[in-house]
Design a protein around this motif. Structure first.
Motif, PDB file in Angstrom:
ATOM      1  N   ASP A 116       0.776  -1.568   0.283  1.00 44.91           N
ATOM      2  CA  ASP A 116      -0.040   0.042   0.085  1.00 44.91           C
ATOM      3  C   ASP A 116       1.188   1.531  -0.108  1.00 44.91           C
ATOM      4  OD1 ASP A 116      -2.176  -1.138  -0.546  1.00 44.91           O
ATOM      5  OD2 ASP A 116      -2.887  -1.888   2.171  1.00 44.91           O
ATOM      6  N   MET A 117       2.541   1.106   0.280  1.00 45.42           N
ATOM      7  CA  MET A 117       3.173   2.065   0.905  1.00 45.42           C
ATOM      8  C   MET A 117       3.693   2.585  -0.551  1.00 45.42           C
ATOM      9  SD  MET A 117       4.738   1.867   4.274  1.00 45.42           S
ATOM     10  CE  MET A 117       6.061   3.215   4.107  1.00 45.42           C
ATOM     11  N   VAL A 118       4.016   1.565  -0.964  1.00 45.31           N
ATOM     12  CA  VAL A 118       4.746   2.044  -2.448  1.00 45.31           C
ATOM     13  C   VAL A 118       3.488   2.314  -3.637  1.00 45.31           C
ATOM     14  CG1 VAL A 118       5.644   0.746  -4.589  1.00 45.31           C
ATOM     15  CG2 VAL A 118       5.991  -0.028  -2.397  1.00 45.31           C
ATOM     16  N   ASP A 119       2.222   1.936  -3.554  1.00 45.61           N
ATOM     17  CA  ASP A 119       0.987   2.263  -3.960  1.00 45.61           C
ATOM     18  C   ASP A 119       1.214   4.073  -4.208  1.00 45.61           C
ATOM     19  OD1 ASP A 119      -1.179   2.831  -5.921  1.00 45.61           O
ATOM     20  OD2 ASP A 119      -1.912   2.616  -3.317  1.00 45.61           O
ATOM     21  N   GLN A 120       0.907   4.363  -2.828  1.00 42.01           N
ATOM     22  CA  GLN A 120       0.717   5.290  -2.517  1.00 42.01           C
ATOM     23  C   GLN A 120       1.960   6.537  -2.706  1.00 42.01           C
ATOM     24  OE1 GLN A 120      -0.231   4.637   2.100  1.00 42.01           O
ATOM     25  NE2 GLN A 120      -0.731   6.814   1.561  1.00 42.01           N
ATOM     26  N   ALA A 121       3.250   5.696  -2.903  1.00 39.30           N
ATOM     27  CA  ALA A 121       4.278   6.990  -3.646  1.00 39.30           C
ATOM     28  C   ALA A 121       3.740   6.626  -5.113  1.00 39.30           C
ATOM     29  CB  ALA A 121       5.115   5.658  -3.474  1.00 39.30           C
ATOM     30  N   CYS A 122       3.594   6.378  -5.509  1.00 35.87           N
ATOM     31  CA  CYS A 122       3.536   6.223  -6.959  1.00 35.87           C
ATOM     32  C   CYS A 122       2.706   6.740  -7.479  1.00 35.87           C
ATOM     33  CB  CYS A 122       3.616   4.775  -7.815  1.00 35.87           C
ATOM     34  SG  CYS A 122       4.611   2.913  -7.759  1.00 35.87           S
TER      35      CYS A 122
END
Length: 506
Positions: free
Chosen positions: A110-116
């Motif tokens: 979820d954090m990687v998704d938010q960053a992107c």
């Protein structure tokens, strides 16, 4: 699903989970996809959940690529404080690969998704990047530590449900050639391990390998591995040579890379040392995991000369590992691509295929560890157990539940992508001859060799060794021995040199 279909689904632009049991060829398909996607002009970012897995694919960790690091949540102003270089890498990425996805926590996906989304300013999964996840949930799970946020498998993340990736569940087996071992491994995965399975495993406890060939040991903890390798090296006579790595890049990048590279910072060797190649050679003389013995050192350079079990003798010169961030090189380590191989950890063996292994699972401490270790070998007869505990036979209950759901969706997705069958056939005919040959696989090459030499690349059994020595001493030629033993003349020559010395065969 077959490998060809999985490849076409990924090339169609779908976000995908590429999964399946150990030995199903996930890494092979992934490498094929990366090569073809780049050939189409796509910017592919290759990452993995651990540095070790990342080095196998020539990438970096997903934590580093996305900028989330070791944090448990994105801090305020995350995107504003991101470096220009990292922002550019995320902005221009068309395809994001995350290998060994089983080890990534749900909240971190979820954090990687938010960053992107923040960087690319697009409110859709991963900011519109095609995501390819690869891994097997029956293998090593995410590790929860007491001092950090706890989490589970990525299928429990919020973005998983929004992304709804296609499931490419590889079903064919390319490692095990033994129905007994396959039955045990499949029963472990399904949670249906029975008494007769356990008895078969226990029958391999304290079995001693025939002949004098030294077999690599797998242990669950580093301290046991280091102790065994150091002790075995000390028993060898002769001078000890040291090879020290050289590095480029910032200290933090080099340290991160060092944790991933299997070659030690200082490699200690003697003549007679059992070693393992820890990188693929460009000329295919050895691969990551190839076992061999140091038979000499090159005059002048003192580089080790290794006789690998495939019969090839190679002078091992330094090779380089790089830590890349998209297209940017952050650091590098140059070292002889070897490590002592009397023992390695189960964790470091993940992804390897071993001809034979002596495995100690008495200290297995996490679910899936036994499955990873047991699935490294090709058959039950090449497995030698020192012992096994209950944890070694445990598989995550979550993994079992997830597997049922994945198989069900994979079956539906296979019907959905039936129209790609025509593309599979077309790609086979359009592939250049060289690429098609590469894609045919090592198994096909060996099968072709064995049409002429039935025992090509098979271990030398004690009876064959004895026959070889007897016939040679009675005057048989190399050609006669090759025909008698069903082996290539080069293999016969190498074996005779091992027994009688380099000068015995001209």
């Amino acid at each position: 699903m077959k490998q060809g279909m999985a490849l076409e689904v990924m090339l169609s632009g779908e976000s995908v989970l590429l999964t399946g049991p150990a030995g199903a060829g996930k890494t092979f398909v992934l490498n094929q996809f990366i090569r073809l996607a780049k050939a189409e002009g796509k910017h592919v970012s290759v990452t993995a959940t651990t540095g070790l897995a990342a080095t196998h694919l020539g990438g970096t960790t997903i934590h580093s690529w996305s900028g989330i690091g070791i944090n448990d949540e994105l801090h305020a102003g995350f995107a504003d404080n991101m470096s220009k270089t990292r922002r550019e890498i995320i902005e221009k990425t068309d395809v994001l690969i995350i290998d060994e996805i089983s080890m990534l926590h749900d909240f971190r996906l979820d954090m990687v998704d938010q960053a992107c989304r923040l960087v690319r300013k697009k409110d859709e999964p991963f900011g519109g990047i095609q995501l390819i996840m690869s891994g097997d949930f029956f293998q090593l799970p995410p590790i929860n530590r007491g001092d950090s946020r706890a989490g589970g498998f990525v299928v429990n993340s919020n973005v998983w449900h929004e992304l709804d990736p296609a499931i490419c569940y590889l079903s064919e087996q390319y490692r095990q050639d033994d129905e007994e071992l396959l039955d045990i491994l499949n029963s472990l995965r399904s949670g249906e391990l029975r008494r007769h399975h356990a008895e078969k495993l226990l029958s391999r406890v304290d079995v001693v390998p025939e002949g004098d060939e030294v077999i690599t040991e797998l242990h669950t903890v580093n301290v046991d591995v280091d102790k065994i390798n150091d002790a075995r090296l000390e028993t060898l006579v002769g001078d000890e040579l040291f090879y020290t790595q050289t590095t480029t890049g910032g200290k933090n990048y080099v340290e991160a890379l060092q944790r991933s590279v299997l070659a030690p910072a200082t490699l200690r060797l003697k003549k007679g040392a059992l070693v393992m190649a820890v990188k693929n050679s460009l000329d295919r003389k050895y691969v990551n995991g190839s076992i061999g013995t140091v038979i000499d050192f090159e005059a002048g350079t003192e580089y080790p000369i290794v006789e690998f079990r495939n019969g090839k003798v190679v002078t091992m010169s330094p090779d380089t590992w790089e830590l890349r961030d998209g297209d940017k090189k952050r650091g590098s380590i140059t070292q002889i691509p070897l490590r002592l191989a009397w023992a390695i950890t189960v964790h470091k063996s993940q992804g390897m295929t071993l001809d034979a292994a002596k495995i100690d699972l008495r200290k297995a401490f996490v679910e899936g560890m036994g499955y990873v270790a047991l699935s490294r070998v090709k058959n039950l007869h090449s497995l030698y157990l020192s012992g096994i505990n209950r944890m070694a036979l445990q598989i995550s209950e979550d993994a079992k539940t997830i597997d049922v759901l994945l198989r069900d969706k994979a079956a539906r997705d296979l019907k959905r992508f039936a129209y790609l069958e025509e593309a599979i056939a077309k790609r086979k005919t359009e592939l250049p001859e060289k690429s098609a040959k590469k894609a045919s696989g090592w198994a096909e090459k060996i099968a072709k060799m064995r049409e002429t030499h039935p025992n090509a690349y098979k271990p030398w059994e004690p009876k064959q060794d004895a026959l070889l020595k007897e016939k040679f001493q009675n005057g048989a030629t190399i050609k006669e021995l090759s025909q008698l033993l069903g082996r290539h003349e080069g293999s016969v020559t190498m074996r005779l040199q091992k027994h009688f010395g380099d000068d015995i065969v001209q």
